[in-house]
Design a protein around this motif. Structure first.
Motif, PDB file in Angstrom:
ATOM      1  N   TYR A  56       0.843  -1.196   0.000  1.00  0.00           N
ATOM      2  CA  TYR A  56       0.000   0.000   0.000  1.00  0.00           C
ATOM      3  C   TYR A  56       0.875   1.242   0.000  1.00  0.00           C
ATOM      4  N   ILE A  57       0.407   2.276  -0.712  1.00  0.00           N
ATOM      5  CA  ILE A  57       0.964   3.615  -0.578  1.00  0.00           C
ATOM      6  C   ILE A  57       0.213   4.308   0.547  1.00  0.00           C
ATOM      7  N   ILE A  58       0.947   4.854   1.508  1.00  0.00           N
ATOM      8  CA  ILE A  58       0.346   5.652   2.564  1.00  0.00           C
ATOM      9  C   ILE A  58       0.529   7.116   2.192  1.00  0.00           C
ATOM     10  N   ALA A  59      -0.574   7.849   2.097  1.00  0.00           N
ATOM     11  CA  ALA A  59      -0.544   9.256   1.706  1.00  0.00           C
ATOM     12  C   ALA A  59      -0.965  10.119   2.886  1.00  0.00           C
ATOM     13  N   ALA A  60      -0.156  11.138   3.172  1.00  0.00           N
ATOM     14  CA  ALA A  60      -0.461  12.085   4.242  1.00  0.00           C
ATOM     15  C   ALA A  60      -0.553  13.482   3.657  1.00  0.00           C
ATOM     16  N   ASP A  61      -1.567  14.242   4.062  1.00  0.00           N
ATOM     17  CA  ASP A  61      -1.722  15.620   3.611  1.00  0.00           C
ATOM     18  C   ASP A  61      -0.655  16.511   4.243  1.00  0.00           C
ATOM     19  N   VAL A  62      -0.118  17.438   3.446  1.00  0.00           N
ATOM     20  CA  VAL A  62       0.776  18.472   3.958  1.00  0.00           C
ATOM     21  C   VAL A  62      -0.022  19.764   4.059  1.00  0.00           C
ATOM     22  N   HIS A  63      -0.020  20.367   5.241  1.00  0.00           N
ATOM     23  CA  HIS A  63      -0.782  21.598   5.454  1.00  0.00           C
ATOM     24  C   HIS A  63       0.109  22.825   5.333  1.00  0.00           C
ATOM     25  N   GLY A  64      -0.461  24.000   5.457  1.00  0.00           N
ATOM     26  CA  GLY A  64       0.251  25.246   5.196  1.00  0.00           C
ATOM     27  C   GLY A  64       1.444  25.493   6.083  1.00  0.00           C
ATOM     28  N   ASP A  65       1.453  24.877   7.268  1.00  0.00           N
ATOM     29  CA  ASP A  65       2.588  25.034   8.178  1.00  0.00           C
ATOM     30  C   ASP A  65       3.605  23.910   8.037  1.00  0.00           C
ATOM     31  N   GLY A  66       3.426  23.068   7.007  1.00  0.00           N
ATOM     32  CA  GLY A  66       4.345  21.971   6.750  1.00  0.00           C
ATOM     33  C   GLY A  66       4.018  20.693   7.489  1.00  0.00           C
ATOM     34  N   ARG A  67       3.113  20.771   8.466  1.00  0.00           N
ATOM     35  CA  ARG A  67       2.779  19.589   9.247  1.00  0.00           C
ATOM     36  C   ARG A  67       1.871  18.657   8.458  1.00  0.00           C
ATOM     37  N   ALA A 353      15.156   5.512  16.643  1.00  0.00           N
ATOM     38  CA  ALA A 353      14.159   5.904  15.641  1.00  0.00           C
ATOM     39  C   ALA A 353      14.400   5.223  14.304  1.00  0.00           C
ATOM     40  N   ALA A 354      15.671   4.917  13.983  1.00  0.00           N
ATOM     41  CA  ALA A 354      16.053   4.306  12.711  1.00  0.00           C
ATOM     42  C   ALA A 354      15.488   5.069  11.519  1.00  0.00           C
ATOM     43  N   PRO A 355      15.859   6.355  11.368  1.00  0.00           N
ATOM     44  CA  PRO A 355      15.387   7.119  10.205  1.00  0.00           C
ATOM     45  C   PRO A 355      16.012   6.584   8.928  1.00  0.00           C
ATOM     46  N   ILE A 356      15.216   6.553   7.857  1.00  0.00           N
ATOM     47  CA  ILE A 356      15.721   6.062   6.572  1.00  0.00           C
ATOM     48  C   ILE A 356      15.360   7.053   5.459  1.00  0.00           C
ATOM     49  N   ASP A 357      14.431   6.706   4.584  1.00  0.00           N
ATOM     50  CA  ASP A 357      14.122   7.530   3.411  1.00  0.00           C
ATOM     51  C   ASP A 357      13.629   8.919   3.798  1.00  0.00           C
ATOM     52  N   ASN A 358      13.855   9.894   2.908  1.00  0.00           N
ATOM     53  CA  ASN A 358      13.468  11.283   3.200  1.00  0.00           C
ATOM     54  C   ASN A 358      13.287  12.065   1.919  1.00  0.00           C
ATOM     55  N   ASP A 359      12.614  13.215   2.022  1.00  0.00           N
ATOM     56  CA  ASP A 359      12.451  14.104   0.879  1.00  0.00           C
ATOM     57  C   ASP A 359      12.172  15.508   1.408  1.00  0.00           C
ATOM     58  N   VAL A 360      12.403  16.509   0.536  1.00  0.00           N
ATOM     59  CA  VAL A 360      12.194  17.911   0.871  1.00  0.00           C
ATOM     60  C   VAL A 360      11.064  18.466   0.024  1.00  0.00           C
ATOM     61  N   ALA A 361      10.203  19.284   0.629  1.00  0.00           N
ATOM     62  CA  ALA A 361       9.139  19.965  -0.109  1.00  0.00           C
ATOM     63  C   ALA A 361       9.096  21.427   0.306  1.00  0.00           C
ATOM     64  N   THR A 362       8.761  22.296  -0.660  1.00  0.00           N
ATOM     65  CA  THR A 362       8.616  23.723  -0.384  1.00  0.00           C
ATOM     66  C   THR A 362       7.143  24.043  -0.162  1.00  0.00           C
ATOM     67  N   ILE A 363       6.832  24.530   1.039  1.00  0.00           N
ATOM     68  CA  ILE A 363       5.461  24.859   1.424  1.00  0.00           C
ATOM     69  C   ILE A 363       5.424  26.311   1.869  1.00  0.00           C
ATOM     70  N   ASN A 364       4.614  27.123   1.186  1.00  0.00           N
ATOM     71  CA  ASN A 364       4.497  28.553   1.522  1.00  0.00           C
ATOM     72  C   ASN A 364       5.868  29.233   1.604  1.00  0.00           C
ATOM     73  N   GLY A 365       6.734  28.900   0.660  1.00  0.00           N
ATOM     74  CA  GLY A 365       8.023  29.559   0.572  1.00  0.00           C
ATOM     75  C   GLY A 365       9.078  29.045   1.521  1.00  0.00           C
ATOM     76  N   LYS A 366       8.776  28.004   2.310  1.00  0.00           N
ATOM     77  CA  LYS A 366       9.744  27.434   3.250  1.00  0.00           C
ATOM     78  C   LYS A 366       9.926  25.957   2.947  1.00  0.00           C
ATOM     79  N   ASP A 367      11.156  25.465   3.117  1.00  0.00           N
ATOM     80  CA  ASP A 367      11.427  24.045   2.884  1.00  0.00           C
ATOM     81  C   ASP A 367      11.242  23.240   4.173  1.00  0.00           C
ATOM     82  N   PHE A 368      10.684  22.032   3.985  1.00  0.00           N
ATOM     83  CA  PHE A 368      10.500  21.084   5.077  1.00  0.00           C
ATOM     84  C   PHE A 368      11.099  19.749   4.664  1.00  0.00           C
ATOM     85  N   LEU A 369      11.738  19.087   5.625  1.00  0.00           N
ATOM     86  CA  LEU A 369      12.326  17.773   5.409  1.00  0.00           C
ATOM     87  C   LEU A 369      11.421  16.733   6.049  1.00  0.00           C
TER      88      LEU A 369
END
Length: 423
Positions: A56-67, A353-369
């Motif tokens: 399954y692909i799990i999809a999460a909404d990104v809101h204006g504050d990046g959360r 925590a064992a962090p692995i995969d990651n990506d960056v997105a620009t939301i309202n002019g700010k980048d979030f990891l």
């Protein structure tokens, strides 16, 4: 009369020839959000469950504050699989790029390593968590597919197979037919591997297009004393690949090239290496006679590192973010105009925590990891406020919600992280 009617109804259900076929519950999409989110989402992030009983692909909404808020799970109509590793732990595929997005093309592609297929989805830009499968899952033409490269325009997808039958294969994207194989793009690596793959040493890692889209590059970890390498194919105008690949080896002592991230404007790559830290490969210079990358290429050690494997780049800060699953650190790296790389800050993601995969997105002019913290079964969200000033703003647990929705979830299976943001 009531008894007769009850018996007759029972016969209808039990007798094979007379059985009534009740409609089956549609599990292709499972909605996860307990409440309707306020406001329109500004994007979405995606990872995959990679379960052998169904991916399954799990999809999460990104809101204006990046959360984030969890939205839905969408079946890929394929199966997950886990590579053979000792000790057993997160990073089932020994790779980066199992889920990839083209924002301009509005598509998402995902590997199904247990069924040797690739699935493609259209992304609704107004509600990016809403995914619609394009065509049917297609054969990767190899075994244990682990990583994808998607062209910027979303018109081409290439897959890296890491099992016994290993190599690359490419597809054009047809909005009605789905993924259509590109003639003369199936190429083999000839690695001595198994299905599922053994690793991490000796396994395939990542596949990307270069910045110009004129080359397809795969990274392969070494199995000491054999050194790892990059396999590079030229991409022809019709999407076909050169018959043979060019082999480039990173500078010593690196031997486990893992993820690859383009260094903008430099014809160069930053490559993570869990044996050293990271490499910088300079393609503007000719390789040495022995095939080792030349010019300003270098191997950079990260003191105290354990397994630096995943990476992404922020246009806003101009820095790279490298994930070490062993130390649970995000290493922020700056690469200067002379291709000299320096770790400028480290950020803890929490013990175990064992962090692995990651990506960056620009939301309202700010980048979030966005970081898949596999062992913690959460997505960590970091606000990239300025160089050296990232801040953890959210830890979104997903295991409880997925289990509550009847979905299988295993921290040692989950993989991938890719973000879509409105332009």
């Amino acid at each position: 009369m009531k008894l007769i009617a009850t018996v007759s109804l029972a016969v209808l259900f039990l007798h094979p020839a007379l059985a009534v076929k009740l409609p089956r519950r549609d599990t292709s999409t499972v909605y996860l959000h307990p409440h309707a989110a306020t406001g329109s989402p500004r994007g979405a992030v995606y990872f995959m469950t990679n379960e052998p009983t169904g991916n399954y692909i799990i999809a999460a909404d990104v809101h204006g504050d990046g959360r984030l808020s969890l939205n839905r799970a969408v079946a890929t109509r394929g199966l997950g699989a886990k590579g053979v590793a000792v000790p057993v732990g997160p990073d089932a595929l020994f790779s980066q790029g199992s889920v990839k997005v083209s924002a301009s093309g509005e598509i998402l592609a995902v590997v199904n390593p247990g069924s040797n297929t690739v699935s493609a989805f259209a992304i609704n830009p107004r509600y990016p968590s809403a995914l619609s499968m394009i065509g049917e899952p297609v054969s990767s033409e190899g075994e244990f597919p682990i990583s994808l490269a998607v062209s910027d325009d979303g018109k081409r997808v290439c897959v890296l197979n890491g099992g016994t039958v290993n190599g690359v294969n490419c597809f054009s994207v047809d909005q009605s037919k789905g993924l259509v194989p590109i003639p003369n793009s199936l190429r083999y690596l000839g690695l001595n591997q198994t299905t599922p793959a053994n690793g991490p040493p000796g396994s395939a890692s990542n596949i990307i297009f270069n910045d110009a889209g004129s080359q397809l590059i795969a990274s392969i970890k070494g199995f000491p004393p054999a050194q790892g390498f990059l396999a590079i194919w030229d991409v022809n105008q019709d999407g076909s690949l050169s018959s043979n690949f060019t082999r480039i080896t990173p500078p010593q002592p690196s031997d486990l090239p893992f993820s690859m991230t383009i260094i903008p404007g430099k014809d160069a790559l930053l490559i993570t290496d869990p044996g050293t830290g990271f490499d910088i490969i300079d393609f503007s210079a000719q390789p040495q006679a022995n095939g080792t990358a030349g010019g300003r290429s270098s191997a950079v050690a990260i003191p105290g590192q354990s397994a630096t494997c995943w990476s992404s780049y922020s246009n806003k800060t101009g820095n790279f973010y490298l994930i070490d699953v062993g130390t649970a650190l995000v290493n922020e790296v700056h690469v200067d105009d002379n291709l000299k790389g320096t770790v400028i800050h480290q950020y803890s993601q929490g013990q175990n925590a064992a962090p692995i995969d990651n990506d960056v997105a620009t939301i309202n002019g700010k980048d979030f990891l966005y970081i898949l913290a596999a062992n913690a079964t959460s997505i960590n969200v970091m606000s990239l406020n300025a160089p050296g000033q990232a801040q953890l703003v959210q830890t979104l647990d997903f295991a409880g919600t997925l289990k509550g929705a009847g979905l299988a979830i295993n921290p040692n299976n989950v993989q991938g992280m890719s973000a879509f943001a409105e332009s």
